[in-house]
Design an enzyme around this catalytic site. Structure first.
Site, PDB file in Angstrom:
ATOM      1  N   GLU A  24      38.402  46.376  32.409  1.00 16.33           N
ATOM      2  CA  GLU A  24      37.892  45.217  31.745  1.00 16.33           C
ATOM      3  C   GLU A  24      38.585  44.369  32.812  1.00 16.33           C
ATOM      4  OE1 GLU A  24      35.614  43.850  30.111  1.00 16.33           O
ATOM      5  OE2 GLU A  24      34.972  44.935  28.747  1.00 16.33           O
ATOM      6  N   ASP A  25      38.164  42.356  32.530  1.00 18.02           N
ATOM      7  CA  ASP A  25      39.078  41.495  32.338  1.00 18.02           C
ATOM      8  C   ASP A  25      39.976  40.986  31.380  1.00 18.02           C
ATOM      9  OD1 ASP A  25      36.342  41.413  31.227  1.00 18.02           O
ATOM     10  OD2 ASP A  25      36.391  38.966  31.590  1.00 18.02           O
ATOM     11  N   ASP A  46      39.514  41.807  23.680  1.00 19.30           N
ATOM     12  CA  ASP A  46      40.190  40.351  22.398  1.00 19.30           C
ATOM     13  C   ASP A  46      39.573  41.760  21.220  1.00 19.30           C
ATOM     14  OD1 ASP A  46      37.388  39.950  22.378  1.00 19.30           O
ATOM     15  OD2 ASP A  46      37.285  38.448  22.997  1.00 19.30           O
ATOM     16  N   PHE A  99      41.658  30.059  23.718  1.00 17.35           N
ATOM     17  CA  PHE A  99      40.561  30.417  24.729  1.00 17.35           C
ATOM     18  C   PHE A  99      40.981  30.063  25.860  1.00 17.35           C
ATOM     19  CE2 PHE A  99      36.376  29.874  26.273  1.00 17.35           C
ATOM     20  CZ  PHE A  99      36.267  30.341  24.568  1.00 17.35           C
ATOM     21  N   ARG A 121      34.477  30.469  36.048  1.00 12.55           N
ATOM     22  CA  ARG A 121      35.091  31.799  36.368  1.00 12.55           C
ATOM     23  C   ARG A 121      35.271  32.179  38.119  1.00 12.55           C
ATOM     24  NH1 ARG A 121      31.928  35.526  33.129  1.00 12.55           N
ATOM     25  NH2 ARG A 121      30.211  35.159  32.884  1.00 12.55           N
TER      26      ARG A 121
END
Lengths: 191, 190
Positions: free
Chosen positions: A109-110, A113, A162, A175
């Site tokens: 997973e990147d 959260d 963010f 990205r």
């Protein structure tokens, strides 16, 4: 065309701060790869990447692992996406290409959260009877956690900002940045 | 169809939808914890976390108040944790929730889900909550016309009609939930 160009983000200028630089990411990926290689020594591991954000991390991580690996890709619908209104439930947009029954599986997973997507994926993948199921996340944002998830391999624990870049997007952009940066607040908040 | 509870705030309805979406079971305000008693032994203050997730055994308290106004809620939460150390409670702040909405591409909701601006209107035909929406944070990210088509925006303003008409905009610390319920009940009876 000119109007369209005006709406495109300025990839570098929109970043308020570089949180994790390119070299730091690559060093961490090598470290994670070595650790995974040691933990799964004398066996193989199937890396399951969750599209789209984890694609760069997956590509780098698999090359940092020295034991035999297989890879597979999954994509799940996200809340708020086009499918939300029609089904009201999360959907598997792209399922695994081959069976993981009896295999050692590592979800790549990147970022984690809330943990909601991963919580769903864990339940789904456990139903496919892998021999083991672990999680490797490049970024962990614990302040935002709704569902507690045990993460076996964590790259960086980051503050509640963010972030974009290295696969992470905002409105599908950013990205392709090689680093992880904090998006300027005024781009997503009212004054 | 399972009837939704009467949420005090639009953000709670939205969180319920998110949990539903990801298949996480939830209960709305299932339990009230007394946290302060008078000399006569009567409960003078209590705390009812917004959600309980039974499969995860965790309570979630969602506050969309401005950060400067959450002090009282933080105090209640600290008291709750002192008195009930075995209870797991997660406080989700307004900034957390707005960030969540941004993550899910709900730019309009991120801008609107705060204090009174997030109070519910109700689609009475199907008993599902409907959100009052203001224009997106940035015209680059969403077209105002698109936001207007999904929300209730007063002409010539970025505010929902109820706010643009001059209703109170400040939210007192202690009465958000009560006020929200009154507004909700008034809308139901309108």
């Amino acid at each position: 065309m000119a109007e369209r160009a005006a709406r495109l983000p300025d990839l570098r200028a929109d970043i308020g701060e570089i949180l994790i630089g390119e070299e730091e990411i690559q060093a961490k990926v090598r470290e994670l790869g070595a650790q995974i290689s040691a933990d799964y020594a004398d066996s193989s591991v199937t890396l399951v990447s969750v599209l789209k954000g984890s694609l760069p991390f997956m590509a780098d991580l698999m090359r940092a692992i020295s034991i035999p690996v297989q890879i597979d890709l999954m994509e799940v619908s996200s809340y708020g996406g086009a499918t939300t209104e029609t089904s009201g439930l999360v959907r598997i947009l792209k399922d695994l290409s081959s069976s993981i029954a009896g295999k050692d599986v590592l979800i790549v997973e990147d970022i984690i959260d809330t943990g909601l997507t991963l919580n769903y994926l864990l339940r789904y993948l456990r139903g496919k009877n892998p021999s083991s199921l672990r999680i490797c996340a490049l970024l962990d944002k614990p302040a935002r956690r709704l569902v507690e998830i045990p993460i076996d391999y964590t790259g960086f624990s980051i503050p509640d900002e963010f972030v974009v870049g290295y696969g992470l997007d905002f409105g599908e952009y950013y990205r392709n940045l090689p680093f992880i940066g904090v998006l300027r607040r005024q781009l997503y908040e009212t004054a | 169809m399972i009837e939704q509870p009467r949420f005090a705030h639009a953000s709670e309805a939205e969180l319920a939808r998110i949990l539903d979406y990801y298949g996480v079971r939830w209960e709305y305000e299932p339990r009230t914890f007394p946290i302060m008693w008078g000399l006569d032994g009567k409960v003078v203050e209590s705390f009812s976390p917004d959600f309980y997730l039974p499969d995860l055994d965790v309570f979630i308290e969602l506050t969309t108040l401005k950060q400067s106004l959450v002090r009282r809620k933080n105090r209640k939460l600290r008291r709750l944790r002192e008195l009930y150390p075995d209870i797991r409670v997660k406080l989700f702040y307004g900034k957390d929730f707005r960030a969540l909405m941004l993550k899910y591409g709900r730019f309009d909701l991120a801008a609107s889900l705060s204090g009174l601006e997030g109070q519910l209107s109700v689609d009475r035909a199907n008993a599902r909550p409907k959100l009052a929406v203001v224009v997106a944070a940035s015209p680059v990210l969403a077209e105002p016309a698109q936001a207007a088509s999904t929300g209730e925006i007063a002409p010539g303003t970025s505010q929902p009609a109820s706010i643009a008409a001059g209703s109170r905009r400040r939210v007192s610390r202690g009465s958000r939930r009560r006020r929200g319920r009154r507004a909700y009940a008034a809308r139901l009876s309108a």
